[in-house]
Scaffold this active site. Structure first.
Site, PDB file in Angstrom:
ATOM      1  N   HIS A 158       0.817  -1.228   0.000  1.00 31.96           N
ATOM      2  CA  HIS A 158       0.000   0.000   0.000  1.00 31.96           C
ATOM      3  C   HIS A 158       0.844   1.267   0.000  1.00 31.96           C
ATOM      4  O   HIS A 158       0.338   2.341  -0.273  1.00 31.96           O
ATOM      5  CB  HIS A 158      -0.934  -0.007   1.215  1.00 31.96           C
ATOM      6  CG  HIS A 158      -2.027  -1.019   1.104  1.00 31.96           C
ATOM      7  ND1 HIS A 158      -3.314  -0.701   0.758  1.00 31.96           N
ATOM      8  CD2 HIS A 158      -2.018  -2.368   1.250  1.00 31.96           C
ATOM      9  CE1 HIS A 158      -4.052  -1.797   0.713  1.00 31.96           C
ATOM     10  NE2 HIS A 158      -3.287  -2.824   1.013  1.00 31.96           N
ATOM     11  N   ASP A 366       3.545   9.491  -0.805  1.00 35.30           N
ATOM     12  CA  ASP A 366       2.372   8.700  -0.419  1.00 35.30           C
ATOM     13  C   ASP A 366       2.161   7.592  -1.440  1.00 35.30           C
ATOM     14  O   ASP A 366       2.290   7.832  -2.649  1.00 35.30           O
ATOM     15  CB  ASP A 366       1.128   9.604  -0.394  1.00 35.30           C
ATOM     16  CG  ASP A 366       0.180   9.265   0.741  1.00 35.30           C
ATOM     17  OD1 ASP A 366       0.100   8.082   1.104  1.00 35.30           O
ATOM     18  OD2 ASP A 366      -0.469  10.192   1.264  1.00 35.30           O
TER      19      ASP A 366
HETATM   20  P1  ADQ Z   1      -2.911   6.078   4.779  1.00 33.80           P
HETATM   21  O1  ADQ Z   1      -1.502   6.503   4.965  1.00 33.80           O
HETATM   22  O2  ADQ Z   1      -3.711   5.901   6.005  1.00 33.80           O
HETATM   23  O3  ADQ Z   1      -3.009   4.748   3.904  1.00 33.80           O
HETATM   24  P2  ADQ Z   1      -4.798   7.487   2.889  1.00 33.80           P
HETATM   25  O4  ADQ Z   1      -4.733   6.775   1.600  1.00 33.80           O
HETATM   26  O5  ADQ Z   1      -4.951   8.960   2.721  1.00 33.80           O
HETATM   27  O6  ADQ Z   1      -3.547   7.258   3.822  1.00 33.80           O
HETATM   28  O7  ADQ Z   1      -6.041   6.938   3.674  1.00 33.80           O
HETATM   29  C1  ADQ Z   1      -6.453   7.516   4.871  1.00 33.80           C
HETATM   30  C2  ADQ Z   1      -7.900   7.138   5.142  1.00 33.80           C
HETATM   31  O8  ADQ Z   1      -8.193   7.522   6.481  1.00 33.80           O
HETATM   32  C3  ADQ Z   1      -8.869   7.864   4.226  1.00 33.80           C
HETATM   33  O9  ADQ Z   1      -9.902   6.992   3.860  1.00 33.80           O
HETATM   34  C4  ADQ Z   1      -9.399   8.996   5.110  1.00 33.80           C
HETATM   35  O10 ADQ Z   1     -10.722   9.374   4.850  1.00 33.80           O
HETATM   36  C5  ADQ Z   1      -9.296   8.388   6.494  1.00 33.80           C
HETATM   37  N1  ADQ Z   1      -9.062   9.460   7.469  1.00 33.80           N
HETATM   38  C6  ADQ Z   1      -8.022  10.298   7.545  1.00 33.80           C
HETATM   39  N2  ADQ Z   1      -8.201  11.186   8.548  1.00 33.80           N
HETATM   40  C7  ADQ Z   1      -9.384  10.894   9.089  1.00 33.80           C
HETATM   41  C8  ADQ Z   1     -10.147  11.437  10.174  1.00 33.80           C
HETATM   42  N3  ADQ Z   1      -9.748  12.469  10.895  1.00 33.80           N
HETATM   43  N4  ADQ Z   1     -11.318  10.866  10.465  1.00 33.80           N
HETATM   44  C9  ADQ Z   1     -11.749   9.817   9.754  1.00 33.80           C
HETATM   45  N5  ADQ Z   1     -11.091   9.269   8.733  1.00 33.80           N
HETATM   46  C10 ADQ Z   1      -9.929   9.791   8.411  1.00 33.80           C
HETATM   47  C11 ADQ Z   1      -2.083   3.830   3.322  1.00 33.80           C
HETATM   48  C12 ADQ Z   1      -1.040   4.460   2.394  1.00 33.80           C
HETATM   49  C13 ADQ Z   1      -1.700   5.291   1.304  1.00 33.80           C
HETATM   50  C14 ADQ Z   1      -2.710   4.434   0.541  1.00 33.80           C
HETATM   51  C15 ADQ Z   1      -3.638   3.689   1.486  1.00 33.80           C
HETATM   52  C16 ADQ Z   1      -4.513   2.672   0.756  1.00 33.80           C
HETATM   53  O11 ADQ Z   1      -0.126   5.272   3.150  1.00 33.80           O
HETATM   54  O12 ADQ Z   1      -0.745   5.838   0.413  1.00 33.80           O
HETATM   55  O13 ADQ Z   1      -3.490   5.259  -0.305  1.00 33.80           O
HETATM   56  O14 ADQ Z   1      -2.909   2.982   2.484  1.00 33.80           O
HETATM   57  O15 ADQ Z   1      -3.756   1.807  -0.020  1.00 33.80           O
END
Ligand code: ADQ
Length: 463
Positions: A158, A366
């Site tokens: 991921h 990311d």
């Molecule tokens: P993350 O590093 O966690 O994931 P991201 O892809 O942005 O990063 O996903 C975060 C998730 O958490 C999103 O669905 C977002 O809505 C949720 N989120 C963030 N802040 C929040 C809050 N305050 N309240 C509720 N929900 C919140 C890892 C990798 C990424 C990759 C994903 C999926 O680092 O690059 O995109 O996995 O493969």
């Protein structure tokens, strides 16, 4: 294919009413599990102290078995906090300066993977297809092979895969590369990650690219490809539409009044570029006096991994920085930055995205970044906001309608914020439509299906 067995560090176990935690990945994988029947195995998130963890806790929901194991304190410290989060995470995000190698932690990482393999193997049937997720579990297939399992096993990373010069600073890079060669299929988020992986194989003559998505290394041939993860686009768009009647969303709208809202949503992590983003917002305000009192930047950031010292330090730093900017630039009736450390339900989040004229998604690095995709899906088609996206997020490879920025370039990002806020409606609509069309077509269900189709079609190497 037979049953599907998913292994990930943490497992989105449904609550007593059978409701799984929300989130595109959990939803998509659950759909695939329901279709084929199967198992989702991982760490319970709990520690057994220094005692050997009890037998796997198994919870049956329809044709899905959730299987969870505790880990000892030492395991959690070495495998999870130590090697996964303080070596692999920073290295894969190009942060050599933050990686802290320790032989004990490395040994703990491999030991816990062996432990997972021993707990999982008795549950696996010969025709099950196994799908392992993320950087915590790279050596799992090698351990399962060691135990004689010949199933098809796929792996999806991921997070980003770094170039050779970055990866090779990690003393056990060979073992990590070898670990990947035990899968039939290794999936990355983008073509850049895949290229980096091929480069790592070539650099020290470990292996080679054979064409047709095949790689050879350590005497084995396996497939590798890029599978950009998506979100549940249509469902998320629907949440956002409905959220306008939600109380919290309404109250936020009232409190913003006629100011323009800019939103950032990230886990508190140094890879997300939050401090650079606040700097850019400050620069934007300083350079645009006419905007004083007319914009609010809402940064929603739940704490994560607060046991790791870098994260604790970062929490203090971001809070201080937001406070300093508010103190210096705010007025009695205007707080420029609202900084919130909590999780928000997906329905409310969708509504807040929709209220925002600009989505600021500026990670320094990311794998993909799902917030960027959620922001787009949540917009009102008749009056969409503008996505400002880091060129170093995997999402930037396909979201052509975003304003791309270099998050290290504070002035450039500040200028892009100004441009986003003044973008004409027609341009906003055109940019949004290209992105939304892409996201509707490439949603998380398609991602899941694509990976599983390729895994089951890949040559059976070990069977
Ligand atoms: P993350 O590093 O966690 O994931 P991201 O892809 O942005 O990063 O996903 C975060 C998730 O958490 C999103 O669905 C977002 O809505 C949720 N989120 C963030 N802040 C929040 C809050 N305050 N309240 C509720 N929900 C919140 C890892 C990798 C990424 C990759 C994903 C999926 O680092 O690059 O995109 O996995 O493969």
């Amino acid at each position: 294919m037979g049953r599907l067995v998913i292994v990930s560090n943490r497992v989105p176990v449904p609550d007593k009413g059978g409701i799984a935690p929300a989130g595109g990945l959990a939803v998509a994988l659950k759909v695939a599990l329901e279709e084929h029947g199967g198992i989702w195995m991982g760490w319970s998130g709990k520690s057994s102290g220094e005692h050997e963890p009890r037998a796997l806790a198994q919870l049956q929901q329809g044709n899905i078995t959730y299987a969870l194991t505790d880990l000892t304190d030492t395991d959690v410290e070495e495998y999870y906090h130590g090697f996964a989060n303080r070596v692999l995470w920073p290295i894969c995000h190009y942060r050599l300066d933050l990686a802290e190698y320790g032989r004990k932690e490395m040994a703990g990482y491999f030991r816990v993977n062996r432990f997972f393999a021993h707990r999982l193997a008795p549950l696996v049937k010969p025709d099950d297809v196994i799908w392992v997720h993320d950087y915590h579990l790279i050596p799992l297939a090698a351990e399962l092979r060691q135990m004689g399992l010949k199933n098809r096993i796929g792996f999806f990373l991921h997070i980003p895969w770094p170039p050779a010069d970055v990866l090779f600073t990690m003393p056990v890079h060979e073992e990590i590369m070898r670990g990947l060669s035990h899968y039939e299929l290794v999936g990355f988020q983008t073509d850049h990650d895949l290229e980096n992986f091929a480069g790592c194989l070539r650099r020290e003559g470990i292996g080679d690219e054979l064409g047709g998505g095949r790689f050879s290394a350590y005497g084995r041939v396996f497939k590798g490809d890029a599978y950009a993860i998506g979100i549940e686009t249509a469902a998320f768009a629907e949440f956002a539409k409905k959220a306008s009647t939600n109380k919290t969303v309404k109250r936020t709208r009232d409190s913003i009044g006629d100011r323009s809202l800019i939103i950032g949503v990230d886990r508190l992590d140094y890879s997300k570029g939050i401090t650079q983003r606040i700097d850019a917002f400050e620069r934007f305000i300083l350079a645009n006096p006419a905007q004083h009192g007319h914009v609010t930047y809402l940064q929603i950031t739940p704490k994560s991994r607060s046991e790791v010292p870098e994260y604790e330090a970062m929490q203090r730093m971001v809070a201080e920085q937001a406070g300093r900017v508010n103190g210096a630039l705010g007025a009695v009736d205007w707080v420029p930055i609202r900084y919130i450390n909590r999780s928000i339900s997906r329905h409310i989040l969708a509504g807040l995205y929709r209220l925002s004229k600009v989505g600021l998604v500026t990670p320094l690095r990311d794998g993909m970044n799902l917030v960027a995709k959620e922001y787009v899906a949540a917009q009102d088609p008749d009056d969409p906001g503008v996505l400002l996206l880091s060129r170093f997020a995997g999402a930037a490879r396909k979201l052509n309608g975003a304003l791309l920025v270099n998050p290290y370039d504070i002035e450039g990002t500040a200028n892009a914020i100004a441009r986003a806020l003044s973008m004409p409606l027609e341009e906003r609509k055109a940019r949004w439509k290209t992105m939304m069309d892409h996201l509707l077509e490439h949603d998380v269900t398609r991602w899941c299906q694509h990976f599983l189709d390729d895994l089951t079609a890949s040559p059976d190497l070990f069977g």
